[in-house]
Design an enzyme around this catalytic site. Structure first.
Site, mmCIF file in Angstrom:
data_model
loop_
_atom_site.group_PDB
_atom_site.id
_atom_site.type_symbol
_atom_site.label_atom_id
_atom_site.label_comp_id
_atom_site.label_asym_id
_atom_site.label_seq_id
_atom_site.Cartn_x
_atom_site.Cartn_y
_atom_site.Cartn_z
ATOM 1 C CD GLU A 32 -18.710 -40.030 34.817
ATOM 2 O OE1 GLU A 32 -19.130 -40.968 35.491
ATOM 3 O OE2 GLU A 32 -17.512 -39.927 34.456
ATOM 4 C CD GLN A 33 -13.468 -39.368 36.760
ATOM 5 O OE1 GLN A 33 -12.836 -38.852 37.662
ATOM 6 N NE2 GLN A 33 -13.139 -40.524 36.238
ATOM 7 N NE ARG A 106 -17.671 -52.648 28.548
ATOM 8 C CZ ARG A 106 -17.589 -52.759 29.857
ATOM 9 N NH1 ARG A 106 -17.677 -51.717 30.630
ATOM 10 N NH2 ARG A 106 -17.373 -53.917 30.415
ATOM 11 C CE1 TYR A 212 -20.254 -59.020 23.947
ATOM 12 C CE2 TYR A 212 -18.916 -60.755 24.909
ATOM 13 C CZ TYR A 212 -19.365 -59.446 24.910
ATOM 14 O OH TYR A 212 -18.927 -58.570 25.878
ATOM 15 C CG ASP A 290 -16.118 -52.545 38.702
ATOM 16 O OD1 ASP A 290 -16.865 -53.523 38.913
ATOM 17 O OD2 ASP A 290 -15.480 -52.395 37.635
HETATM 18 C C1 LIG Z 1 -12.588 -56.810 29.753
HETATM 19 C C2 LIG Z 1 -13.836 -56.644 30.571
HETATM 20 C C3 LIG Z 1 -15.010 -57.287 30.194
HETATM 21 C C4 LIG Z 1 -16.165 -57.176 30.974
HETATM 22 N N1 LIG Z 1 -17.296 -57.839 30.585
HETATM 23 C C5 LIG Z 1 -18.405 -57.779 31.371
HETATM 24 C C6 LIG Z 1 -19.605 -58.453 30.986
HETATM 25 O O1 LIG Z 1 -19.664 -59.079 29.930
HETATM 26 N N2 LIG Z 1 -20.699 -58.371 31.814
HETATM 27 C C7 LIG Z 1 -20.673 -57.661 32.989
HETATM 28 O O2 LIG Z 1 -21.696 -57.621 33.705
HETATM 29 N N3 LIG Z 1 -19.545 -56.999 33.367
HETATM 30 C C8 LIG Z 1 -18.428 -57.029 32.592
HETATM 31 N N4 LIG Z 1 -17.296 -56.358 32.955
HETATM 32 C C9 LIG Z 1 -17.293 -55.609 34.215
HETATM 33 C C10 LIG Z 1 -17.948 -54.251 34.092
HETATM 34 O O3 LIG Z 1 -17.391 -53.523 33.030
HETATM 35 C C11 LIG Z 1 -17.783 -53.455 35.376
HETATM 36 O O4 LIG Z 1 -18.020 -54.277 36.480
HETATM 37 C C12 LIG Z 1 -18.762 -52.303 35.394
HETATM 38 O O5 LIG Z 1 -18.480 -51.402 34.340
HETATM 39 C C13 LIG Z 1 -18.693 -51.575 36.731
HETATM 40 O O6 LIG Z 1 -19.549 -50.480 36.689
HETATM 41 P P1 LIG Z 1 -19.382 -49.323 37.765
HETATM 42 O O7 LIG Z 1 -20.443 -48.333 37.396
HETATM 43 O O8 LIG Z 1 -19.342 -49.881 39.127
HETATM 44 O O9 LIG Z 1 -17.934 -48.720 37.507
HETATM 45 P P2 LIG Z 1 -17.374 -47.963 36.238
HETATM 46 O O10 LIG Z 1 -17.918 -48.522 34.987
HETATM 47 O O11 LIG Z 1 -15.897 -47.928 36.409
HETATM 48 O O12 LIG Z 1 -17.955 -46.483 36.374
HETATM 49 C C14 LIG Z 1 -17.475 -45.591 37.350
HETATM 50 C C15 LIG Z 1 -17.816 -44.176 36.900
HETATM 51 O O13 LIG Z 1 -17.418 -43.268 37.910
HETATM 52 C C16 LIG Z 1 -16.754 -42.156 37.323
HETATM 53 N N5 LIG Z 1 -15.859 -41.622 38.348
HETATM 54 C C17 LIG Z 1 -14.728 -42.188 38.835
HETATM 55 N N6 LIG Z 1 -14.177 -41.393 39.775
HETATM 56 C C18 LIG Z 1 -14.997 -40.307 39.892
HETATM 57 C C19 LIG Z 1 -14.965 -39.140 40.705
HETATM 58 N N7 LIG Z 1 -13.973 -38.933 41.582
HETATM 59 N N8 LIG Z 1 -15.966 -38.225 40.579
HETATM 60 C C20 LIG Z 1 -16.993 -38.429 39.688
HETATM 61 N N9 LIG Z 1 -17.051 -39.508 38.885
HETATM 62 C C21 LIG Z 1 -16.077 -40.449 39.006
HETATM 63 C C22 LIG Z 1 -16.038 -42.759 36.134
HETATM 64 O O14 LIG Z 1 -15.728 -41.773 35.162
HETATM 65 C C23 LIG Z 1 -17.062 -43.765 35.625
HETATM 66 O O15 LIG Z 1 -17.978 -43.189 34.733
HETATM 67 C C24 LIG Z 1 -16.134 -56.414 32.169
HETATM 68 C C25 LIG Z 1 -14.968 -55.742 32.537
HETATM 69 C C26 LIG Z 1 -13.835 -55.845 31.746
HETATM 70 C C27 LIG Z 1 -12.593 -55.116 32.169
#
Ligand SMILES: Cc1cc2nc3c(=O)[nH]c(=O)nc-3n(C[C@H](O)[C@H](O)[C@H](O)COP(=O)(O)OP(=O)(O)OC[C@H]3O[C@@H](n4cnc5c(N)ncnc54)[C@H](O)[C@@H]3O)c2cc1C
Length: 390
Positions: A32-33, A106, A212, A290
């Protein structure tokens, strides 16, 4: 010897995938960065398709302690607050799908996930700058000059994924034309409003407003979405001004203004997504969350889908030999793509449906919601799914 799996990104997707892979006896490291993971004050909705998996990883009690179990999903009209649909959650959903629906902060969710990882699995302060592979393995390089080697590399590094760029080249996500203000209102400041313990979505012209409770009911979390033609700042999340948020809801129901009045700070997010990617994997490297299927939050499924990805990935890699990694990743991708693409499309569709101006289309939408609810037709397909069973 078990396969060594390198995960880039310790967000919800990366840490949940690590738990799924550890459970399948793989040797896992998450890089994790950020040195100390912090989350902006905001909540998340977790539907049974995600909580079912987290319960399987032994997190049921921790989630129960930190999460709030909402009674219903309610859709309301922007101006007069009329209820357009009210569908039960609580016991009903838990009985129907065998797993609860939670609202959770979160930071609480990340803490539940990361504290379940054995010491040494999550390596913080390690920013991945590149990833390479040979026939024999993968190698990630980090900003501090260090590197890590393994058999499989998973990019769980979010919408601006470095791993995705390394695999498939530079491609900017699409700005949706929507921005979101998010914040937390202390429960005691809004007690006089009698806000129900629901997931409430107010729909109106050019925007919607979701709220909520989180943190054991101590805060009311809100996500206030409105339309804006451009987003110029480089940062995609920023501190926002409450008076700007209030302006977006001029003429909306007084309860929305009362919630905004109760907030000390708000963050402003530009909402991006991508069209579904053609490919997620190349050889021994793949993506999840994502990084490969960012979606607008209007199905509340982004994090849930990233949790599902990890479960499917672990199931596809189980029992696979070193020479069969690439086909296993292809299988994972083939399993996950149709489901995540359809939810991405549904979320995009909701950006129009939720924001209809008053008129004939809005009346037809409201009538349909009254007749069948906001969720019922897609509930079974989304909530009933078990991504770990392939
Ligand atoms: C307004 C809003 C409301 C939402 N509500 C919901 C909800 O109610 N329910 C739901 O299921 N989803 C919801 N989402 C979506 C959800 O937040 C995301 O889909 C989810 O957080 C994606 O998780 P992830 O781990 O794929 O990516 P991220 O949460 O973006 O995590 C990526 C991680 O990788 C790290 N990283 C990035 N680049 C590097 C690198 N080069 N080297 C090392 N580490 C790195 C980052 O620091 C981060 O910790 C919502 C999103 C938004 C914007």
């Amino acid at each position: 010897m078990s396969l060594k799996i390198i995960i880039i990104g310790g967000g919800i997707g990366g840490t949940a995938a690590a738990l799924a892979l550890l459970r399948a006896s793989f040797d896992v490291r998450v890089y994790e960065q950020v040195a100390a993971k912090t989350e902006v004050g905001a909540g998340i909705q977790l539907s049974p398709n995600a909580t079912r998996l987290l319960q399987r990883y032994g997190l049921g009690e921790a989630l129960k302690l930190r999460g709030v179990r909402p009674d219903a999903i309610e859709v309301r009209r922007w101006q007069d607050g009329a209820t357009l649909s009210l569908e039960p959650l609580g016991d009903t959903i838990e009985q129907s799908y065998g797993a609860p629906y939670y609202h959770i902060h979160r930071a609480d969710l990340l803490s539940v996930l990361s504290s379940a990882l054995p010491a040494g699995v999550l390596q913080t302060g390690r920013r991945c700058m590149g990833a390479t592979q040979t026939d024999g393995g993968v190698r990630a390089t980090f900003e501090d000059g260090s590197h890590a080697e393994g058999d499989v590399l998973v990019g769980a590094d979010g919408i601006h994924s470095t791993v995705r760029r390394v695999l498939f080249g530079e491609e900017r996500p699409r700005f949706s034309g929507n921005i979101a203000y998010r914040g937390l209102a202390p429960a005691e400041r809004i007690a006089h409003l009698g806000v129900r313990r629901n997931s409430t979505n107010w729909m109106g012209p050019g925007g919607h407003f979701v709220h909520y409770f989180v943190a054991g009911g101590k805060f009311l979390n809100f996500v206030a979405v409105s339309e804006q033609s451009s987003w110029e700042r480089e940062s995609w999340t920023d501190r926002g001004r409450i008076e700007d948020a209030r302006r977006c809801y001029a003429g909306w129901h007084p309860q929305i203004h009362a919630i905004l009045d109760a907030v000390d700070e708000t963050f402003k997010w530009a909402l991006f997504d991508r069209a579904p990617l053609e490919r997620w994997s190349a050889g021994r490297i793949t993506l999840l969350g994502d990084a490969c299927h960012p979606m607008l939050p209007y199905m509340a499924q982004g994090a849930a889908q990233s949790i599902e990805d990890g479960a499917s990935l672990a199931a596809c890699l189980a029992g696979v030999s070193r020479s069969d990694i690439a086909p296993a990743l292809q299988r994972y991708e083939a399993l996950r793509k149709p489901r995540t693409a359809s939810i991405q499309a549904a979320a995009r569709g909701n950006s129009i449906t939720f924001h209809l101006p008053d008129g004939s289309q809005q009346q037809a939408r409201d009538a349909a919601m009254k007749a069948q609810g906001d969720l019922s037709p897609r509930r079974a397909a989304i909530f009933g799914f078990d991504a770990g069973m392939i």
